[in-house]
Design a protein around this motif. Structure first.
Motif, PDB file in Angstrom:
ATOM      1  N   ARG A 263       2.009  27.038  -3.358  1.00 37.76           N
ATOM      2  CA  ARG A 263       2.065  27.333  -1.918  1.00 37.76           C
ATOM      3  C   ARG A 263       2.694  26.157  -1.160  1.00 37.76           C
ATOM      4  NH1 ARG A 263      -0.804  29.930   2.297  1.00 37.76           N
ATOM      5  NH2 ARG A 263       0.286  29.273   4.203  1.00 37.76           N
ATOM      6  N   ILE A 264       2.360  24.949  -1.528  1.00 36.08           N
ATOM      7  CA  ILE A 264       2.947  23.775  -0.868  1.00 36.08           C
ATOM      8  C   ILE A 264       4.447  23.739  -1.100  1.00 36.08           C
ATOM      9  CG2 ILE A 264       3.015  21.240  -0.854  1.00 36.08           C
ATOM     10  CD1 ILE A 264       0.033  21.284  -1.606  1.00 36.08           C
TER      11      ILE A 264
ATOM     12  N   ALA B 166      -5.199  19.241   1.937  1.00 35.45           N
ATOM     13  CA  ALA B 166      -6.462  19.262   2.676  1.00 35.45           C
ATOM     14  C   ALA B 166      -6.778  20.659   3.218  1.00 35.45           C
ATOM     15  CB  ALA B 166      -6.407  18.253   3.825  1.00 35.45           C
ATOM     16  N   GLU B 167      -5.731  21.473   3.409  1.00 34.04           N
ATOM     17  CA  GLU B 167      -5.930  22.847   3.863  1.00 34.04           C
ATOM     18  C   GLU B 167      -6.261  23.785   2.715  1.00 34.04           C
ATOM     19  OE1 GLU B 167      -2.526  24.022   6.106  1.00 34.04           O
ATOM     20  OE2 GLU B 167      -2.696  22.339   7.515  1.00 34.04           O
ATOM     21  N   GLY B 168      -6.289  23.228   1.503  1.00 35.85           N
ATOM     22  CA  GLY B 168      -6.692  24.015   0.337  1.00 35.85           C
ATOM     23  C   GLY B 168      -5.580  24.751  -0.373  1.00 35.85           C
TER      24      GLY B 168
ATOM     25  N   GLY C 262       4.356  18.135  -7.515  1.00 31.76           N
ATOM     26  CA  GLY C 262       3.532  17.391  -8.465  1.00 31.76           C
ATOM     27  C   GLY C 262       3.834  15.907  -8.447  1.00 31.76           C
ATOM     28  N   LYS C 263       5.120  15.568  -8.315  1.00 32.18           N
ATOM     29  CA  LYS C 263       5.508  14.160  -8.242  1.00 32.18           C
ATOM     30  C   LYS C 263       4.967  13.512  -6.982  1.00 32.18           C
ATOM     31  CE  LYS C 263       9.542  11.110  -8.340  1.00 32.18           C
ATOM     32  NZ  LYS C 263      11.024  11.038  -8.430  1.00 32.18           N
TER      33      LYS C 263
ATOM     34  N   VAL D 207      10.546  23.146  -1.524  1.00 33.10           N
ATOM     35  CA  VAL D 207      10.861  22.249  -2.629  1.00 33.10           C
ATOM     36  C   VAL D 207      10.330  22.892  -3.904  1.00 33.10           C
ATOM     37  CG1 VAL D 207      10.814  20.139  -1.216  1.00 33.10           C
ATOM     38  CG2 VAL D 207       8.709  20.932  -2.337  1.00 33.10           C
ATOM     39  N   SER D 208      10.633  22.286  -5.049  1.00 30.15           N
ATOM     40  CA  SER D 208      10.157  22.824  -6.318  1.00 30.15           C
ATOM     41  C   SER D 208       8.724  22.368  -6.587  1.00 30.15           C
ATOM     42  CB  SER D 208      11.060  22.359  -7.463  1.00 30.15           C
ATOM     43  OG  SER D 208      10.937  20.954  -7.650  1.00 30.15           O
TER      44      SER D 208
END
Length: 220
Positions: free
Chosen positions: A172-173, A165-167, A185-186, A179-180
């Protein structure tokens, strides 16, 4: 004071006769006593009662025929008081029934919780007078059904959605959560599945829809 005229629907013959006798004993007038949903609708059309008392599971499928009939009747007769009787909490149409006329003149009573026939008769009178009487077990079930979709997410999935939500990008996440990228993606795939988002052509569109769901649930 004139008696409250009732149309009663219950598929079990013995229970139907017992309920009819109980109602008459407490001063109600049973205009009709029927055993299935279609007969219930027809009886209401014919007798225009002051109150309907209906079982929920009736022939032919013994699922929620009585409840669906009650919803149908409230659409055409919004002021018709209805008390639904059941052994189970049937939430499929219960919310729609309880929402009609803001719940005025509606009762949802679990049979096993009726321990005093005088109290049951009082419940019918309260509903006839425009009151709302809902068994607490029904309320709990409906609250669970109406809970926010975000409650289906794990704590880590909520963290991922908040960062979306922060774009932020997946990369970056991944860095922020240590984490990888495949793990991110999972998590995103799980989020999209748990929010029951309709397929919208691309994963990008669904990510946007997930973010909008998140933002709608945030306090003002």
């Amino acid at each position: 004071m004139s008696s409250i005229r009732v149309v009663l629907a219950e598929d079990g013959a013995l229970l139907r006769e017992g309920l009819a006798g109980l109602l008459q004993r407490f001063g109600f007038a049973v205009a009709a006593s029927v055993g299935d949903a279609e007969a219930l609708v027809a009886a209401v059309e014919e007798h225009e009662p002051d109150l309907v008392v209906t079982d929920i599971r009736m022939p032919p499928d013994f699922s929620d025929e009585g409840l669906r009939a009650a919803v149908r009747m409230r659409r055409t007769r919004p002021a018709l008081p209805v008390v639904a009787l059941s052994q189970y909490v049937e939430s499929s149409y219960a919310a729609e029934l309880l929402d009609s006329q803001n719940g005025h003149g509606i009762g949802y009573v679990l049979k096993e919780r009726v321990v005093d026939v005088a109290d049951f008769a009082d419940t019918l009178r309260r509903v006839h007078g425009g009151g709302t009487v809902i068994d607490p077990a029904v309320v709990r079930q409906l609250v669970r059904r109406r809970s926010t979709p975000l409650e289906r997410l794990s704590e880590r999935e909520r963290e991922v959605l908040a960062l979306l939500a922060e774009g932020h990008s997946n990369a970056r996440i991944a860095r922020d959560l240590v984490v990888s990228e495949p793990t991110v993606g999972k998590h995103i795939g799980n989020i999209l599945a748990k929010l029951d988002l309709p397929p919208d052509g691309t994963d990008v569109d669904r990510r946007v829809m997930a973010v909008l769901t998140y933002l709608r649930e945030q306090p003002d």
